[in-house]
Structure formats: structure tokens, C-alpha cells
Design a protein around this motif. Structure first.
Motif, PDB file in Angstrom:
ATOM      1  N   LEU A  53       0.838  -1.201   0.000  1.00  0.00           N
ATOM      2  CA  LEU A  53       0.000   0.000   0.000  1.00  0.00           C
ATOM      3  C   LEU A  53       0.872   1.250   0.000  1.00  0.00           C
ATOM      4  O   LEU A  53       0.576   2.233  -0.694  1.00  0.00           O
ATOM      5  CB  LEU A  53      -0.930  -0.013   1.215  1.00  0.00           C
ATOM      6  N   ASP A  54       1.946   1.220   0.765  1.00  0.00           N
ATOM      7  CA  ASP A  54       2.877   2.342   0.808  1.00  0.00           C
ATOM      8  C   ASP A  54       3.481   2.599  -0.573  1.00  0.00           C
ATOM      9  O   ASP A  54       3.592   3.746  -1.031  1.00  0.00           O
ATOM     10  CB  ASP A  54       3.981   2.045   1.828  1.00  0.00           C
ATOM     11  N   ARG A  55       3.836   1.521  -1.273  1.00  0.00           N
ATOM     12  CA  ARG A  55       4.394   1.669  -2.623  1.00  0.00           C
ATOM     13  C   ARG A  55       3.350   2.213  -3.590  1.00  0.00           C
ATOM     14  O   ARG A  55       3.667   3.044  -4.452  1.00  0.00           O
ATOM     15  CB  ARG A  55       4.947   0.326  -3.115  1.00  0.00           C
ATOM     16  N   TRP A  56       2.104   1.735  -3.451  1.00  0.00           N
ATOM     17  CA  TRP A  56       1.037   2.271  -4.293  1.00  0.00           C
ATOM     18  C   TRP A  56       0.876   3.769  -4.062  1.00  0.00           C
ATOM     19  O   TRP A  56       0.723   4.543  -5.012  1.00  0.00           O
ATOM     20  CB  TRP A  56      -0.286   1.554  -3.984  1.00  0.00           C
ATOM     21  N   GLY A  57       0.906   4.177  -2.804  1.00  0.00           N
ATOM     22  CA  GLY A  57       0.774   5.596  -2.498  1.00  0.00           C
ATOM     23  C   GLY A  57       1.875   6.409  -3.123  1.00  0.00           C
ATOM     24  O   GLY A  57       1.638   7.476  -3.722  1.00  0.00           O
ATOM     25  N   ASP A  58       3.117   5.936  -3.010  1.00  0.00           N
ATOM     26  CA  ASP A  58       4.249   6.635  -3.624  1.00  0.00           C
ATOM     27  C   ASP A  58       4.075   6.755  -5.131  1.00  0.00           C
ATOM     28  O   ASP A  58       4.320   7.810  -5.729  1.00  0.00           O
ATOM     29  CB  ASP A  58       5.560   5.895  -3.325  1.00  0.00           C
ATOM     30  N   GLU A  59       3.645   5.646  -5.755  1.00  0.00           N
ATOM     31  CA  GLU A  59       3.481   5.638  -7.211  1.00  0.00           C
ATOM     32  C   GLU A  59       2.391   6.601  -7.660  1.00  0.00           C
ATOM     33  O   GLU A  59       2.579   7.383  -8.605  1.00  0.00           O
ATOM     34  CB  GLU A  59       3.159   4.223  -7.690  1.00  0.00           C
ATOM     35  N   ILE A  60       1.253   6.566  -6.991  1.00  0.00           N
ATOM     36  CA  ILE A  60       0.134   7.420  -7.394  1.00  0.00           C
ATOM     37  C   ILE A  60       0.462   8.889  -7.177  1.00  0.00           C
ATOM     38  O   ILE A  60       0.273   9.729  -8.072  1.00  0.00           O
ATOM     39  CB  ILE A  60      -1.143   7.026  -6.618  1.00  0.00           C
ATOM     40  N   VAL A  61       0.965   9.222  -5.996  1.00  0.00           N
ATOM     41  CA  VAL A  61       1.292  10.619  -5.693  1.00  0.00           C
ATOM     42  C   VAL A  61       2.362  11.143  -6.643  1.00  0.00           C
ATOM     43  O   VAL A  61       2.267  12.263  -7.169  1.00  0.00           O
ATOM     44  CB  VAL A  61       1.745  10.763  -4.224  1.00  0.00           C
ATOM     45  N   GLY A  62       3.384  10.327  -6.887  1.00  0.00           N
ATOM     46  CA  GLY A  62       4.462  10.753  -7.783  1.00  0.00           C
ATOM     47  C   GLY A  62       3.975  10.967  -9.199  1.00  0.00           C
ATOM     48  O   GLY A  62       4.328  11.964  -9.855  1.00  0.00           O
ATOM     49  N   ASP A  63       3.157  10.056  -9.711  1.00  0.00           N
ATOM     50  CA  ASP A  63       2.645  10.178 -11.077  1.00  0.00           C
ATOM     51  C   ASP A  63       1.777  11.414 -11.231  1.00  0.00           C
ATOM     52  O   ASP A  63       1.897  12.149 -12.222  1.00  0.00           O
ATOM     53  CB  ASP A  63       1.851   8.929 -11.439  1.00  0.00           C
ATOM     54  N   ARG A  90      -5.926  -5.342   9.505  1.00  0.00           N
ATOM     55  CA  ARG A  90      -4.979  -4.410   8.894  1.00  0.00           C
ATOM     56  C   ARG A  90      -5.349  -2.948   9.059  1.00  0.00           C
ATOM     57  O   ARG A  90      -4.597  -2.060   8.631  1.00  0.00           O
ATOM     58  CB  ARG A  90      -4.830  -4.726   7.402  1.00  0.00           C
ATOM     59  N   VAL A  91      -6.481  -2.658   9.675  1.00  0.00           N
ATOM     60  CA  VAL A  91      -6.918  -1.267   9.752  1.00  0.00           C
ATOM     61  C   VAL A  91      -5.851  -0.350  10.361  1.00  0.00           C
ATOM     62  O   VAL A  91      -5.521   0.686   9.770  1.00  0.00           O
ATOM     63  CB  VAL A  91      -8.246  -1.137  10.525  1.00  0.00           C
ATOM     64  N   PRO A  92      -5.257  -0.671  11.507  1.00  0.00           N
ATOM     65  CA  PRO A  92      -4.267   0.244  12.084  1.00  0.00           C
ATOM     66  C   PRO A  92      -3.054   0.467  11.172  1.00  0.00           C
ATOM     67  O   PRO A  92      -2.590   1.602  11.016  1.00  0.00           O
ATOM     68  CB  PRO A  92      -3.864  -0.445  13.392  1.00  0.00           C
ATOM     69  N   ASP A  93      -2.548  -0.603  10.565  1.00  0.00           N
ATOM     70  CA  ASP A  93      -1.361  -0.470   9.715  1.00  0.00           C
ATOM     71  C   ASP A  93      -1.681   0.289   8.436  1.00  0.00           C
ATOM     72  O   ASP A  93      -0.911   1.154   7.996  1.00  0.00           O
ATOM     73  CB  ASP A  93      -0.797  -1.847   9.382  1.00  0.00           C
ATOM     74  N   ASP A  94      -2.830  -0.032   7.813  1.00  0.00           N
ATOM     75  CA  ASP A  94      -3.200   0.692   6.591  1.00  0.00           C
ATOM     76  C   ASP A  94      -3.457   2.162   6.893  1.00  0.00           C
ATOM     77  O   ASP A  94      -3.099   3.042   6.098  1.00  0.00           O
ATOM     78  CB  ASP A  94      -4.449   0.071   5.965  1.00  0.00           C
TER      79      ASP A  94
END
Length: 320
Positions: A53-63, A90-94
């Protein structure tokens, strides 16, 4: 009362959210939607781990930042969908990952948004809560949700049972904040009708499944092209929640659509997780959801073409 979506709405090409869809909404779909001026949403459950999820966030924000730098125009917001059911470990970690990436909008589903509203408000995010009944709507508002996503009859996947006309007007009687209509939006004319009904935004889900950028397998997309609303079945058999599914996919998996068992509960770890789906026999992975708007799917197209067509229909309905 000032509408908290006013600033966001001014940046949108259409008052539209590409709905968050399990195993369908990936980074390519989200980025394409946002670049085209509609909100791109995805369930965090589509990521196997918080790290992904962290990688997805980086990819989306960067793009989207590169898109804005290249065009000089702001992209539409990206919007994670957090499943807050008590069975989701996973709620707390996400949530921690989302707080790092600071999305402007977050949608909560399958439970009360109360535990996550405070932290999300602290970073300036607006929280939209999925609700399927008047009682759920009242509880979400009391918990502090900024807006509501009304799951109405006909929405693909997890759905509600209330008629959209009745549901929206009943909620508008006691809530002046943002409302998103989920269910039955297949074109720009329907989108304009949702606005006339009193909604600020609307979901479009099934049409976005049949796009080049979605994660759906080709067989799924082709089944949507050939399907009509007659091919949709409302059942609790697969997750314990009322869900609209494609009858042809159920039959192709070797099951009888007319003789499915009914379940009474949902367990996110077993029902809404990639690992659980992949550990089951193949027939469980190939049962697909869709909404009543499947009758509007006639071809598999790029997101850009779908948004352009929807905008043309939307503008024409205003002119008419």
C-alpha cells in the motif's frame, strides 16, 4: 453550511468517482482516472500488505505530481477506501500508511468510521462513509463523517436495497453535507440526474471494470460486454453481505445461481482479502460482480475514452 467538497469539485472535469472495486482498481486505473479529472478510488485491501500500500501511495502521488508539472493543471484527488470492519486486522497499519501519504479523501466501508475519523481529520482528509440504510447514515454522521456514500439498489458488488430516489431524498431531509450516489450510473445523463436529485458526486464502477487500465481479467471484461441487467444476481452467498454478482460467472464456476447458500456474517480476512481468494478453489476466484449499469457496457475502452464520452453525455443533458 459550506460544502467541504467545494474546492475539490472545482478541480474535477465531472462530479464522478471511479468506484473502489476489489481486485479491479489498481494504480493504473486510479492514475488514469485522476489524470482525466475524475476521482480515482481503490480499496486498500487490493494491496497484499501495508508495505505494498505504501508503494502504491508513492506511485500514485508521484505520477500525479508529474502530470500536474507537465500540464500546469491539478489532477483530481486519489481516494483510498478503508474497510473498517472489526474483523479486518490491517486497519491500524493501513491507516498509518494513509496518514503518511495524506490523501484529501478517504472512503470507509463495512463498519463505523469512528476509530479512523480523528487521525484522518488531523491530516485534513475528508471522510466519506459507505452506508446502505437510513440508520447507518445517521450513525455515520453522529460518528463525525464528513459525507456519505449511499449504496443503493443496483450498485455492483456490495450494495443496498433502497431505491436511489427515495434514499437520497430521505437523507437530504436531515443531512446537508456531501452525498455520493452509488448504484446505476452508466452514462453522463445518469450522472446529471444524480446531481439533480441532490447528490454532489456519483460512483461509476461497472463501466470502469471494462477499461484497458483495470485489473480485471480479460474474461471478466468480455463477460460485461455481453451481459445485461438480466444477468445480475443479488446474493449473500459469497461474503455474507448483499452483493450483486454476474450470473454467467457463477454458472461457469460450476454453481447453480438459483441454489446458492445464504450466509449471515462477513469475515474480512476470509472474504475480502487477496490471500483468501487465491487459497480457494479456482471457481471462487472467477465469480465476478457487476451492477445494474452493466447494460451500458458495450466495449472495452481506455479510461480517457470513457471519461470523454461520459462528459459529452453529461454536457448534452445540461444543454437539453
Amino acid at each position: 453550511m459550506t460544502n467541504p467538497l467545494k474546492g475539490i469539485r472545482a478541480r474535477l472535469r465531472l462530479p464522478l468517482i471511479a468506484a473502489p472495486m476489489f481486485l479491479v482498481s489498481g494504480t493504473a486505473l486510479v492514475k488514469a482516472a485522476c489524470r482525466e479529472g475524475v476521482i480515482g478510488a481503490f480499496p486498500t485491501a487490493n494491496c497484499r500488505t501495508p508495505e505494498e500500500l505504501d508503494r502504491w501511495g508513492d506511485e500514485i502521488v508521484g505520477d500525479l505530481k508529474r502530470h500536474e508539472d507537465a500540464t500546469g493543471k491539478p489532477a483530481a484527488p486519489w481516494c483510498p477506501n478503508l474497510i473498517v470492519h472489526r474483523s479486518n486486522p490491517r486497519v491500524p497499519d493501513d491507516l498509518r500508511v494513509l496518514l503518511r501519504h495524506r490523501p484529501e479523501l478517504v472512503i470507509t466501508s463495512v463498519g463505523t468510521p469512528a476509530p479512523v475519523i480523528g487521525p484522518l481529520h488531523d491530516i485534513g482528509a475528508l471522510v466519506l462513509a459507505d452506508v446502505a440504510t437510513i440508520q447507518h447514515a445517521e450513525k455515520a454522521i453522529a460518528a463525525g463523517a464528513d459525507g456519505l456514500v449511499l449504496l443503493t439498489a443496483g450498485a455492483g458488488g456490495q450494495t443496498g436495497w433502497l431505491n436511489p430516489f427515495a434514499f437520497v431524498r430521505a437523507v437530504r431531509a436531515f443531512f446537508a453535507g456531501p452525498i455520493v450516489l452509488a448504484g446505476g450510473i452508466s452514462d453522463g445523463q445518469a450522472l446529471r440526474a444524480a446531481e439533480a436529485l441532490g447528490c454532489d458526486l456519483a460512483y461509476m464502477g461497472t463501466r470502469f471494470i471494462a477499461t484497458a487500465e483495470s485489473l480485471a481479467p480479460d474474461g471478466y471484461k468480455q463477460m460485461l460486454v455481453g451481459a445485461t441487467a438480466n444477468d445480475i444476481l443479488l446474493t449473500r452467498a459469497f461474503t455474507g453481505l448483499q452483493t450483486n454478482m454476474l450470473k454467467p460467472s457463477i454458472a461457469a464456476a460450476g454453481l447453480d445461481p438459483d441454489a446458492l447458500p445464504e450466509r449471515g456474517t462477513i469475515d474480512v480476512a476470509k472474504d475480502i482479502s487477496i490471500e483468501a481468494r487465491e487459497s480457494r478453489p479456482k471457481r471462487w476466484k472467477d465469480i465476478w460482480s457487476a451492477g445494474h449499469s452493466v447494460s451500458g457496457v458495450s466495449a472495452i475502452v481506455p479510461v480517457a475514452d470513457l471519461v470523454t464520452q461520459t462528459e459529452r453525455e453529461y454536457r448534452a443533458s445540461i444543454s437539453a
